[in-house]
Design an enzyme around this catalytic site. Structure first.
Site, PDB file in Angstrom:
ATOM      1  N   ARG A  81      -7.052  23.304 -24.395  1.00  0.00           N
ATOM      2  CA  ARG A  81      -7.353  21.893 -24.115  1.00  0.00           C
ATOM      3  C   ARG A  81      -8.857  21.785 -23.929  1.00  0.00           C
ATOM      4  NH1 ARG A  81      -5.085  18.867 -18.945  1.00  0.00           N
ATOM      5  NH2 ARG A  81      -7.173  19.271 -18.169  1.00  0.00           N
TER       6      ARG A  81
ATOM      7  N   HIS B  31      -7.640  15.891 -19.718  1.00  0.00           N
ATOM      8  CA  HIS B  31      -6.324  15.388 -20.108  1.00  0.00           C
ATOM      9  C   HIS B  31      -6.440  14.062 -20.874  1.00  0.00           C
ATOM     10  CE1 HIS B  31      -2.100  14.339 -19.870  1.00  0.00           C
ATOM     11  NE2 HIS B  31      -2.463  13.173 -19.404  1.00  0.00           N
TER      12      HIS B  31
ATOM     13  N   TYR C 172     -11.431  20.382 -11.522  1.00  0.00           N
ATOM     14  CA  TYR C 172     -10.393  21.341 -11.105  1.00  0.00           C
ATOM     15  C   TYR C 172     -10.320  22.587 -11.978  1.00  0.00           C
ATOM     16  CZ  TYR C 172      -7.894  18.646 -14.724  1.00  0.00           C
ATOM     17  OH  TYR C 172      -7.543  18.022 -15.893  1.00  0.00           O
TER      18      TYR C 172
HETATM   19  C1  LIG Z   1       8.157  11.394 -16.448  1.00  0.00           C
HETATM   20  C2  LIG Z   1       6.645  11.413 -16.309  1.00  0.00           C
HETATM   21  N1  LIG Z   1       6.088  12.042 -15.260  1.00  0.00           N
HETATM   22  C3  LIG Z   1       4.745  12.084 -15.142  1.00  0.00           C
HETATM   23  C4  LIG Z   1       3.946  11.472 -16.077  1.00  0.00           C
HETATM   24  C5  LIG Z   1       2.430  11.546 -15.962  1.00  0.00           C
HETATM   25  N2  LIG Z   1       1.934  12.478 -16.963  1.00  0.00           N
HETATM   26  C6  LIG Z   1       1.425  12.067 -18.151  1.00  0.00           C
HETATM   27  S1  LIG Z   1       0.942  13.336 -19.104  1.00  0.00           S
HETATM   28  C7  LIG Z   1       1.401  14.480 -17.940  1.00  0.00           C
HETATM   29  C8  LIG Z   1       1.195  15.953 -18.166  1.00  0.00           C
HETATM   30  C9  LIG Z   1       1.952  16.487 -19.328  1.00  0.00           C
HETATM   31  O1  LIG Z   1       1.496  17.793 -19.602  1.00  0.00           O
HETATM   32  P1  LIG Z   1       1.982  18.587 -20.855  1.00  0.00           P
HETATM   33  O2  LIG Z   1       3.405  18.255 -21.148  1.00  0.00           O
HETATM   34  O3  LIG Z   1       1.646  20.009 -20.651  1.00  0.00           O
HETATM   35  O4  LIG Z   1       1.138  17.980 -22.063  1.00  0.00           O
HETATM   36  P2  LIG Z   1      -0.436  17.957 -22.294  1.00  0.00           P
HETATM   37  O5  LIG Z   1      -0.906  16.607 -21.780  1.00  0.00           O
HETATM   38  O6  LIG Z   1      -1.033  19.100 -21.551  1.00  0.00           O
HETATM   39  O7  LIG Z   1      -0.630  18.065 -23.765  1.00  0.00           O
HETATM   40  C10 LIG Z   1       1.933  13.851 -16.833  1.00  0.00           C
HETATM   41  C11 LIG Z   1       2.399  14.555 -15.627  1.00  0.00           C
HETATM   42  C12 LIG Z   1       4.558  10.813 -17.157  1.00  0.00           C
HETATM   43  N3  LIG Z   1       3.843  10.224 -18.114  1.00  0.00           N
HETATM   44  N4  LIG Z   1       5.911  10.803 -17.248  1.00  0.00           N
END
Ligand SMILES: Cc1ncc(C[n+]2csc(CCOP(=O)(O)OP(=O)(O)O)c2C)c(N)n1
Length: 327
Positions: A244, A248, A257
């Site tokens: 990454r 985010h 962090y």
């Molecule tokens: C059900 C839900 N919980 C929390 C969130 C907030 N949220 C958005 S992206 C994310 C992290 C997802 O991480 P990952 O699946 O590893 O994908 P990446 O963004 O690292 O590609 C979170 C917690 C959300 N959108 N939906």
């Protein structure tokens, strides 16, 4: 059943162009964000090679795709044009995914078999299992590809989707893009066990971990999973290890962090120069062709930005479309 297309040098160069396109568009989106013209961006930076390699092993137009919000490069590989993605970024009425009414990373195109996502993490996974079952019943030899991050694998949806697809031998490819972070939460606090690929064993399906910066390895892994799915063998879980290279989203700052030494080390492992070097080594690309491609792509991005910025915004009255039924 149409055969998978062989990976010719021309197809690899086309994929490389798509990777460059994704990066150039992303660079421009950041400038536009800083200028206050785009509100919110989720960057594919570090994931592009894995995403494009995976889609290049599939058949857009025949297969179905449940993408997630970071799949900007995958959407291009499925046939979205830079202009279409810019229309979404500017939330314009002509955005083909949602008419400017969704987060720009929620890609949808009925024509291309891309099922629109939502911003919730993971719900595309059981949906893909169900689509897989329908495709199996239809007997077209098509498959459903679904992608998600490793954070999403801690959601119940992941486990329900895998179990269902494994049980019913649905033609589904579960493609996890593991960048080791779920916003600010590291993999060690999100995923129990060594990783994601091992979990496939619990559902009785193959699970493979593959370096996401290796175009050829990702392509071969997805091609094998596709063959298995099309021939009735059922689903496969693939974990592509990616970086990454951005926060985010533009609402996040990972310097708050993450270790600066680790961030600097990762920046040096950008997968795009690696792919470029692999192509130069094979003699499929020359520095001159590379430069021409980059110039072409920059011009396309310039044009896409101009068109999208000038395009009309959605009518205020369209706010409730596709949310509430018209009464
Ligand atoms: C059900 C839900 N919980 C929390 C969130 C907030 N949220 C958005 S992206 C994310 C992290 C997802 O991480 P990952 O699946 O590893 O994908 P990446 O963004 O690292 O590609 C979170 C917690 C959300 N959108 N939906």
């Amino acid at each position: 059943m149409p055969e998978a297309k062989p990976l010719t040098p021309e197809r690899v160069l086309e994929a490389y162009r798509t990777v460059l396109r994704a990066r150039a568009l992303d660079d421009r989106r950041f400038v536009l964000n800083r200028a206050g013209k785009l509100a919110f961006i989720i960057s594919p930076r570090g994931h592009e090679v894995a995403q494009v390699a995976a889609i290049t092993a599939l058949q857009p137009g025949r297969d179905r795709f449940c993408l997630y919000y970071r799949n900007f490069a995958a959407a291009l590989a499925c046939g979205f044009t830079p202009e279409e993605l810019m229309l979404a970024a500017f939330a314009r009425a002509a955005d083909p995914s949602s008419g400017g009414r969704q987060t720009p990373g929620n890609f949808g195109s009925r024509r291309r078999g891309i099922v629109i996502g939502s911003s919730t993490v993971g719900p595309q996974i059981p949906k893909a299992a169900g689509i897989g079952l329908a495709l199996k019943w239809k007997g077209e030899g098509a498959l459903c590809y679904v992608s998600f991050g490793e954070g999403a694998t801690s959601q119940g949806d992941f486990h329900e989707g895998l179990n269902f697809a494994a049980l019913h031998r649905c033609p589904v490819i579960f493609f996890c893009e593991n960048n080791h972070w779920a916003i600010s939460v590291p993999q060690s606090l999100q995923v129990a066990g060594p990783g994601v690929a091992e979990r496939a064993a619990a559902y009785g399906i193959p699970g493979t971990r593959v370096p996401g910066d290796d175009f050829f390895a990702v392509h071969a892994t997805v091609a094998k999973a596709a063959e298995r799915a099309r021939s009735g063998g059922g689903p496969t879980l693939i974990e592509a290890e990616v970086l990454r290279l951005q926060s985010h989203s533009t609402d996040d700052d990972q310097r708050a962090y993450r270790d600066p030494v680790e961030l600097a080390a990762e920046a040096l492992k950008d997968p795009i120069p690696r792919l470029r070097d692999a192509l130069l080594q094979r003699g499929w690309l020359s520095p001159e062709i590379d430069q021409t491609m980059r110039d072409d792509v920059n011009r396309e991005v310039e044009r896409a930005t101009e068109v999208a910025e000038a395009a009309p915004e959605p009518e205020p009255g369209s706010l409730g479309h596709h949310v509430y039924a018209d009464a």
